[in-house]
Enzyme design. Structure first.
Site, PDB file in Angstrom:
ATOM      1  N   ARG A 177      48.764  38.174  49.081  1.00  0.00           N
ATOM      2  CA  ARG A 177      47.401  38.113  48.534  1.00  0.00           C
ATOM      3  C   ARG A 177      46.423  38.874  49.435  1.00  0.00           C
ATOM      4  NH1 ARG A 177      44.206  34.018  49.425  1.00  0.00           N
ATOM      5  NH2 ARG A 177      45.874  32.484  49.441  1.00  0.00           N
ATOM      6  N   TYR A 189      32.035  46.976  27.853  1.00  0.00           N
ATOM      7  CA  TYR A 189      33.246  46.241  27.485  1.00  0.00           C
ATOM      8  C   TYR A 189      32.900  44.763  27.245  1.00  0.00           C
ATOM      9  CZ  TYR A 189      37.993  44.490  27.835  1.00  0.00           C
ATOM     10  OH  TYR A 189      39.194  43.880  27.579  1.00  0.00           O
ATOM     11  N   ASP A 245      32.161  51.854  35.693  1.00  0.00           N
ATOM     12  CA  ASP A 245      33.480  51.590  35.112  1.00  0.00           C
ATOM     13  C   ASP A 245      33.966  52.909  34.501  1.00  0.00           C
ATOM     14  OD1 ASP A 245      35.600  50.965  33.395  1.00  0.00           O
ATOM     15  OD2 ASP A 245      34.777  49.007  32.855  1.00  0.00           O
ATOM     16  N   LYS A 291      44.837  50.681  31.336  1.00  0.00           N
ATOM     17  CA  LYS A 291      44.662  51.742  30.362  1.00  0.00           C
ATOM     18  C   LYS A 291      45.326  53.032  30.869  1.00  0.00           C
ATOM     19  CE  LYS A 291      42.330  48.344  28.633  1.00  0.00           C
ATOM     20  NZ  LYS A 291      40.907  48.131  28.820  1.00  0.00           N
TER      21      LYS A 291
HETATM   22  C1  PLP Z   1      40.044  47.024  29.181  1.00  0.00           C
HETATM   23  C2  PLP Z   1      38.769  47.288  29.865  1.00  0.00           C
HETATM   24  C3  PLP Z   1      38.292  46.435  30.872  1.00  0.00           C
HETATM   25  C4  PLP Z   1      38.994  45.150  31.261  1.00  0.00           C
HETATM   26  O1  PLP Z   1      40.250  45.415  31.837  1.00  0.00           O
HETATM   27  P1  PLP Z   1      41.477  44.371  31.784  1.00  0.00           P
HETATM   28  O2  PLP Z   1      42.540  45.113  32.522  1.00  0.00           O
HETATM   29  O3  PLP Z   1      41.787  44.124  30.359  1.00  0.00           O
HETATM   30  O4  PLP Z   1      41.029  43.140  32.473  1.00  0.00           O
HETATM   31  C5  PLP Z   1      37.100  46.769  31.490  1.00  0.00           C
HETATM   32  N1  PLP Z   1      36.415  47.872  31.154  1.00  0.00           N
HETATM   33  C6  PLP Z   1      36.839  48.714  30.177  1.00  0.00           C
HETATM   34  C7  PLP Z   1      36.035  49.917  29.846  1.00  0.00           C
HETATM   35  C8  PLP Z   1      38.025  48.449  29.501  1.00  0.00           C
HETATM   36  O5  PLP Z   1      38.437  49.265  28.539  1.00  0.00           O
END
Ligand code: PLP
Length: 413
Positions: free
Chosen positions: A63, A116, A188, A213
């Site tokens: 961790r 998101y 992000d 993603k």
């Molecule tokens: C999917 C997504 C998230 C969240 O990510 P997880 O891996 O599902 O927790 C945050 N921001 C964007 C733009 C996303 O597409």
């Protein structure tokens, strides 16, 4: 240990996706070993106490850090052009660990108004519960953003392009506004990847991803990562990540390291396919509006070549008709998969109003322009002819059923 004699800072991004953060294994294994271990043994008590005291470098417990995870952190940090990164269990783990590390009761956070769904829920519900004031603002409107910033604003958070309308935000302009009050700008960068956009060059202080993603790209992991300065990343690791515990599993890090090796070629294909799918959709009568930063008349073009080096592969479009038209189109697809998420080899399609953006209240959804016929598609890596053929037969199924119910051909548009 053989060190690489080339100056790694000169590497092209495609090389970094394969070699960034790589260490030479004692057996010469080409692929980084997976350190699937919870804990690390100490030679003796002196070593154990030296590690805890920070007097000796080395791993203690997964961790707190793990060699496979470290390799991933170094690779993604290099790709984003930051000195350090912290891997998290999910994208939301990265968002929450990052944001909570820098705020306390009484602070103000300014957030882009379309983000998101779960980030929206985190900021609008959880943060306010702990006495952190959050304002949402249209960051494409600089005057409004400037008016919303306060002397106690500690963090500014945005996504660009903005999910799901793919509106773009001028990151440099928002960074300047944030820095006037010494707030950190957090971006992000999930939709773009560091190959298409490196927000640090526009002044972002922290850049995070849902590694679920494109970074992983194979749909078999949920994960997140945040990049920043050494000090900021250490703070996140030693406080919110370590104590709240949303750290990444070594196995997930190992899979993402594998996925990253093809990021450059995947993004090329994703982007090329997306242009063709967007052009196809734009010509359909049933499509009322289409959102894609790659179109020559999209405002994103002003930032193309500076902030953005590609349009990405997410497209959103609205249909004529109602929610049932949207449902019917999706339910008629055979190759394209109905699923949330994006950035996978498979083309994925979803309905934001009932899926990703359902955490919004109906009022907030309307304000954000998420209508009942809005559809989001993440264009995958299949042969684009097959993607378009599937859409074509689904559109045909929609018009056929319209003809059956009304007895005559319906003209849309
Ligand atoms: C999917 C997504 C998230 C969240 O990510 P997880 O891996 O599902 O927790 C945050 N921001 C964007 C733009 C996303 O597409």
């Amino acid at each position: 240990m053989r060190t690489n004699n080339k100056d790694k800072s000169q590497w092209q991004p495609a090389t970094v996706t394969i070699h960034g953060g790589k260490r030479r294994d004692e057996h010469g294994a080409l692929v980084a070993p997976l350190y699937q271990t919870a804990t690390f043994s100490f030679e003796n008590t002196a070593q154990g106490s030296a590690r805890f005291a920070g007097e000796e470098a080395g791993y203690i417990y997964s961790r707190l850090g793990n060699p496979t995870v470290t390799e991933l952190e170094e690779r993604v940090a290099a790709l984003e052009g930051f000195p350090a990164a912290a891997a998290a269990a999910t994208g939301m783990g990265a968002v929450s660990a990052t944001m909570l590390a820098f705020v306390e009761q009484g602070d103000h956070v300014l957030v882009s108004d379309a983000i998101y769904g779960c980030s929206f829920a985190l900021f609008s519900h959880l943060f306010t519960k702990f006495g952190i004031t959050v304002d949402f603002v249209d960051m494409a409107d600089l005057a409004k953003t400037r008016a919303a910033i306060r002397s106690n604003t500690k963090l500014v958070f945005l996504e660009s392009p903005v999910n799901p309308h793919l509106k773009v935000i001028d990151i440099q302009a928002i960074a300047d506004v944030a820095h006037e009050v010494n707030a950190r700008l957090v971006v992000d960068n999930t939709f773009m990847t560091p190959l298409l956009q490196q927000p640090r060059q526009q002044g972002a202080d922290l850049v995070l991803h849902s590694a679920t993603k494109y970074l992983n790209g194979h749909g078999d992991v949920v994960a997140g990562i945040v990049c920043g300065s050494e000090d900021d990343i250490e703070l996140i690791k030693l406080t919110t990540l370590k104590d709240m515990g949303a750290t990444m599993s070594p196995h997930d890090a190992w899979l993402i390291l594998r996925g990253l090796k093809t990021l450059d070629v995947r993004m090329e294909r994703h982007c090329a396919n997306a242009v063709k799918v967007a052009e196809y959709l734009r010509a359909k009568d049933l499509v009322k509006t289409i959102y894609f930063p790659g179109f020559a008349d999209h405002p994103a073009q002003a930032l193309m070549g500076t902030q953005m080096h590609g349009a990405g592969a997410v497209i959103a479009f609205e249909l004529h008709g109602d929610i049932n038209t949207a449902r019917q189109l999706l339910d008629s697809l055979q190759l394209i998969t109905i699923a949330v998420s994006l950035g996978d080899a498979e083309t994925l399609i979803q309905h934001p109003a009932s899926m990703t953006h359902s955490p919004y209240t109906p009022e907030a959804r309307a304000a954000a322009g998420i209508t009942d016929t809005l559809i989001r598609i993440s264009v995958g890596l299949e042969a684009v002819e097959d993607i378009i053929a599937d859409l074509e037969q689904a559109f045909a199924a929609c018009s056929n059923s319209q003809m059956t119910t009304t007895g005559e051909q319906v003209r849309y548009g």
